[in-house]
Structures are given as C-alpha cells and as structure tokens.
Design an enzyme around this catalytic site. Structure first.
Site, PDB file in Angstrom:
ATOM      1  N   LYS A 197      41.750  38.801  39.668  1.00 20.31           N
ATOM      2  CA  LYS A 197      42.143  39.454  38.421  1.00 20.31           C
ATOM      3  C   LYS A 197      42.424  40.914  38.732  1.00 20.31           C
ATOM      4  CE  LYS A 197      42.902  38.470  34.113  1.00 20.31           C
ATOM      5  NZ  LYS A 197      43.853  37.425  33.755  1.00 20.31           N
ATOM      6  N   SER A 396      47.271  34.279  31.878  1.00 18.93           N
ATOM      7  CA  SER A 396      46.067  34.815  31.242  1.00 18.93           C
ATOM      8  C   SER A 396      45.996  34.371  29.786  1.00 18.93           C
ATOM      9  CB  SER A 396      46.024  36.341  31.367  1.00 18.93           C
ATOM     10  OG  SER A 396      45.797  36.718  32.698  1.00 18.93           O
TER      11      SER A 396
END
Length: 598
Positions: A197, A396
């Site tokens: 991430k 996401s």
C-alpha cells in the site's frame, strides 16, 4: 443636508433597482430562448462520414456533457472531455445505418486516454469495420502515445510529413516530498495495512520503496506487454514490434533519419500527408466527384442526437456511470450520496431488469466505498442482477465497491485490486519548533486534540488510528473472501495493497471475466433473462441544477454584452485535491496512486 442625503440614497436605490430589473429581465428572456429555441437535431445525410472527435480526456462520466461550451468553460476550466460510452454507442448505432459511409477518427485535441479505454475504442472500431466493411481513416499532425492508441485500429493512419509518432512506454514515476516536508518540519504519520500500500510514500520518502518498485514492475510490465501487443496487432505486425521500434529509434535519429519516414517505414503509419492532402483523400473516397466541398461529415455527438431512439419502458439494462476518487461531501469524484441516489433511480426506472455499474476509480474513503457497496447489495436483494464493469482502474475503494456485484467484468488492462487500507495524519509540530511557536493547553484526556495538526500523535491517538486501519483491512478482506468464494488466507495472499492488471486479477480470481462495457451488458442481460437486443439506458451524474442554470444564463448574458467576459470563469478548478483526500484525519482510506492515462 439631511434631505439631500436621503434624496441621493433614494436615487441610488432606484438606479440599482432599474439595473437589476433589466439584468434579470434579460436573464428570463434568454432562458426562454434557451428552452424554446433549441436547434433541431442535425440530419444524417446519405454518404456521411461519422467523425469520432476525441477531445480532452476520455472519461466514463461527464456531468457537464449536456451544457453549452461557454457554460462548461465557466464551470470547469473550459477543458473538454469525451465520454467513452458515447463513442462506443455512435459506432454501434452506425453499424446498421446505411447513411454512414465511413468513419474518421480525430485525435488532435485528445489529451488523456486510459489503457482500458484505448482497448474499448479499438474493439468498437474493429467491430464496425468487420461488420460493415466500411473504411475508417485517421490523421495527425503528430501523435502522442495516447492519440496513436485511439487511432491505431483505423484502416489507414496518415501523418503530416513534418510530424512524428511519440511512443514512450509506461511509467509509475511520481514526485516524493518526504525530504522537503522534513525540512519544513511537517510530519506525515502513516498507519497502513498491506506491505504494497504505497500511496502515502510520496509524503514520507525521497524515493519509492523496494516493495513499491516490485509491485509497479509486476503490473506495468504486464500492462505494457498487453498494450504494445494490441497496437502491433492492430497494424498487422508481430508481438514485440513496438519494442523493436523504440530500440531502433535513437540510433536512426542520430543517423539523420526523418521521424515521419521512420514511423512509416516501421509500418505504424500508412502515408505522409498534409491536412489538405488528407482532406482530398477523404473526398476521393466519400465525396461526389472527389470534391472536397461536397464531403459530408457529422460528429459523433450530433449523430447520436439525430439517431436518438425512445425505448423507455421496454425491459432492459440500466448502466450507471461513475468516475473519480470516492469521498463523502466533496464536490468532485464519486460522492456516495449522489451515486447511491442515482443507482436507486436507475434500479427503479420503468422496465429496468438489470443494472451495470461502470466504474473507474482509484478508491478513496473506505466508509463511503462501503456505503456504495451496500447499495448494490440492496439492489440485488430486490431481484435485480448487478454487474460491475471496470474501466481504466477500479482499485482499493473501487474494488471494495465492486464486491457488492453479482459479477465483476474487467478489461485485461484495467488496474484493480490494491486490497489494503491506510490513514494519514499530518502534523506541523516540527515547523512550529523551527518558528519557535509553542502550542498547548488543558485537555480532559489524551484524545482531546485528536486530529489537530499542531502536535505529533500521542500513544492513544496512534492506537485509535492503528486499530481503525486494522479493523477496516480485516473488513475489506472478509468482504473479498465472501464475494469471491475464497478463504481469508487466499485473499491475504493477493491483498497487501498489491495492484493487478485485469488479466492478472482474472487469473487469481479477483474478477469473473475479461471484457468491456459491452460484455458487461451482455452478462447483465443473461443474468436477467433478457434478449440480446434488450435496450440500454445510461444514468450519468448531472451538474447542480440551480448553479448550472445560473451559470448558463450568465454565460449567455456575458456573450451578449461582452464576448471577452466569458473568460471570467476559465480559472475555476476541477477535481478533488489529493492532499486533502489523504489528510482526512482519522478516516481509513482505501486508495491507491495510479497513472491517469497513457
């Protein structure tokens, strides 16, 4: 003196009253002209050339599409946009239209085009040509990589003799602000779940991490291979032809080769023509007697208006278009309140038997994403099948939303996945120290100043943020496991915030099948038991009614009084600010930084 002062004020009031009456009277008159003097839909003449005019960014959703150009200029920088579904719809409609003799693709004003969008345009062009046998032409003074991708599937691509074709490859490069923020004394506190991430790295580091580079290499190499092979195939060349072109470009130019001739010799353009020469070429093919003045053209938007059909009420599919970062209470991107209302309106429309959400988003607020996912589940609970069609990206929070669908359809070059969560809390404590500015006061507890940028997060605040991120990540993975029929361990193996192309995602089970919006509509029809010709209705976002009307009327007043006044709104900003998005204190974010186009 008192009487004279009163008289002056009265006269000034009457002056302003008269001016206002005249001004608003003019607004009312122009409003009447706007609504009752709309020009008739353009006619499609036999033998017309359908012009696919690609301008600005190719987008999934365009709330301003129905407004006049001057109004668009006042509302959002005046920058044009081309809605992808309009391009596809025009080509599909023209396939059965005997009045359309061929197609011209214009790319001179095209600025941004996503990987998946380029494939969708290419597929629509190929289908038109193979179905009708009618020719498709394109011309450019020069071609950027995006412009060439849009034109690549034409029968013939003409290039100006002084032009070039600028292939450049794909890149995940970004600016990294960590060093500058450190010098300024601005701290960026990151709480994340998922080794890959990487979105917050641009605020905490001076360069990308090894994990970030590893993840980028995976999807960028796969995307480039798919993209370059698509272009080579479109031009009748072998896979790898584009890499060979790029390898030989520098030596050829250093040896004095002409860029336009090099592109032609490599087989990426058909011929070298000036714009006048291209006009004559089209005239010889389409105009009576080869006369340029008799060449008949119609733009794809005018064509759709001329061939509009009313099929409301017939059993069919509703397509809801959504694009941008997901954020609550923002004026741009995807707002859960607005999108949920539109989904509800589409699902409740007369005759709707299935719903397709066409989605292109890098993600955003996890809570907002969950709200949209829940709305899709609620639609399904009413017996209406839901299919998500992924555009250029659905990563996401975009992937989170997709988990509410019965089926997920992604283009091979869609960027998706990135199952991970983070939260960012900036602080200016270091900057205050540099400036010798103190901050403090009585607090009832360690969380009383939570979210304030005037201090570094304390232990209690870090615990709250870490727990929120961890809980949201577990929720994300649980939803993915349930939706995809996988175990949590299987999801963890493909999560960690890692980005995948659609082709990769299909192999690891994150999406159901590969295809574009047309394929997603077919899936929706099948799930609803509809025929192959069941109609499709599009539900796009709309501009605010009052503000759009006022801006439109004002624009027409400006145009009537002083043409140069239309420039007044040209500096208006568009889009959500990434820093504001990342700085939403305490809010978990399912968001990833991805390139906007090619």
């Amino acid at each position: 003196m008192t009487f004279l002062r009163w008289l002056g004020r009265a006269l000034d009031f009457l002056r302003r009253l008269c001016l206002n009456v005249l001004f608003y009277g003019l607004l009312v008159a122009l409003a009447a002209l706007w609504y009752w003097a709309e020009p008739a839909s353009p006619a499609v003449e036999p033998g017309a050339v359908l012009v696919i005019d690609l301008r600005g960014a190719v987008v999934e959703s365009d709330p301003m599409r129905a407004l006049p150009t001057d109004v668009r200029g006042l509302l959002r920088d005046g920058r044009p946009a081309t809605r992808l579904s309009d391009v596809v719809a025009a080509l599909e409609r023209a396939e059965t239209d005997p009045d359309v003799a061929g197609v011209e693709i214009r790319t001179e004003e095209l600025e941004t085009l996503g990987l998946a969008s380029a494939r969708t345009i290419g597929r629509a062009v190929d289908h038109f040509r193979t179905t009708t046998g009618r020719p498709i032409y394109a011309w450019g003074g020069s071609f950027t990589q995006a412009q060439y991708a849009a034109a690549a599937h034409a029968d013939e691509i003409s290039l100006h003799p002084m032009g070039s074709v600028l292939f450049k490859g794909l890149s995940g490069s970004a600016l990294y602000w960590g060093g500058l923020l450190e010098r300024l004394g601005v701290g960026v506190n990151v709480f994340k779940a998922g080794a890959y991430k990487s979105a917050p790295e641009v605020f905490t580091r001076r360069a990308p991490s090894e994990d970030n580079l590893e993840a980028q290499k995976s999807w960028i190499d796969d995307a480039w291979r798919g993209f370059s092979d698509d272009l080579a195939k479109a031009r009748g060349q072998m896979p790898g032809a584009l890499d060979k072109y790029l390898e030989g470009l520098t030596p050829a130019l250093q040896a004095g080769a002409d860029p336009a001739e090099y592109a032609k010799k490599a087989g990426f353009v058909t011929d070298l023509l000036t714009s006048d020469g291209f006009e004559k070429k089209l005239a010889r093919r389409f105009a009576e007697g080869g006369d340029v003045k008799r060449l008949k053209r119609i733009g794809h938007l005018d064509y759709l208006a001329a061939r509009a059909t009313a099929e409301r009420g017939a059993p069919g599919v509703a397509v809801v278009l959504a694009q941008g970062a997901v954020a609550s209470g923002r004026g741009a991107g995807i707002s859960p309140d607005e999108l949920n209302e539109r989904i509800e309106r589409a699902a409740g429309a007369l005759g709707v038997r299935a719903l397709v959400l066409r989605l292109s988003s890098p993600g955003g607020d996890a809570i907002a994403s969950e709200s949209i996912r829940e709305k899709l589940e609620a639609v399904r609970a009413r017996g209406i099948p839901v299919v998500v069609s992924m555009g250029d990206m659905a990563a996401s929070g975009g992937y989170w939303i997709s988990l509410g669908a019965d089926r997920i359809v992604a283009d091979p070059l869609t960027l998706t996945g990135s199952i991970g969560v983070f939260s960012v809390l900036p602080d200016a404590a270091g900057a205050l120290e540099k400036l010798d500015v103190g901050a403090g006061g009585y607090r009832t507890g360690p969380l009383a100043d939570f979210g304030s940028p005037l201090h570094r997060p304390n232990e209690a605040e870090r615990a709250v943020l870490s727990a929120g991120v961890a809980r949201t990540y577990e929720r994300f993975k649980a939803l993915a496991a349930k939706s995809r029929g996988r175990t949590p361990e299987e999801i963890e193996a493909v999560a960690q915030g890692r980005v995948w192309t659609g082709a990769q995602a299909q192999k690891i089970g994150l999406v159901d099948r590969l295809g574009d919006l047309t394929d997603a509509v077919k899936v929706a029809r099948q799930l609803a038991g509809l025929g192959d010709d069941a109609p499709v209705r599009y539900f796009d976002a709309e501009p605010s009614g009052a503000s759009a009307l006022l801006a439109g009327l004002s624009a027409r007043v400006f145009a009537a009084v002083a043409p140069e006044a239309a420039l007044l709104g040209a500096g208006a900003k568009k889009g959500a600010d990434v820093l504001a998005e990342l700085g939403a204190a305490g809010r978990p974010l399912a968001w990833t930084a991805l390139p906007e186009g090619i």
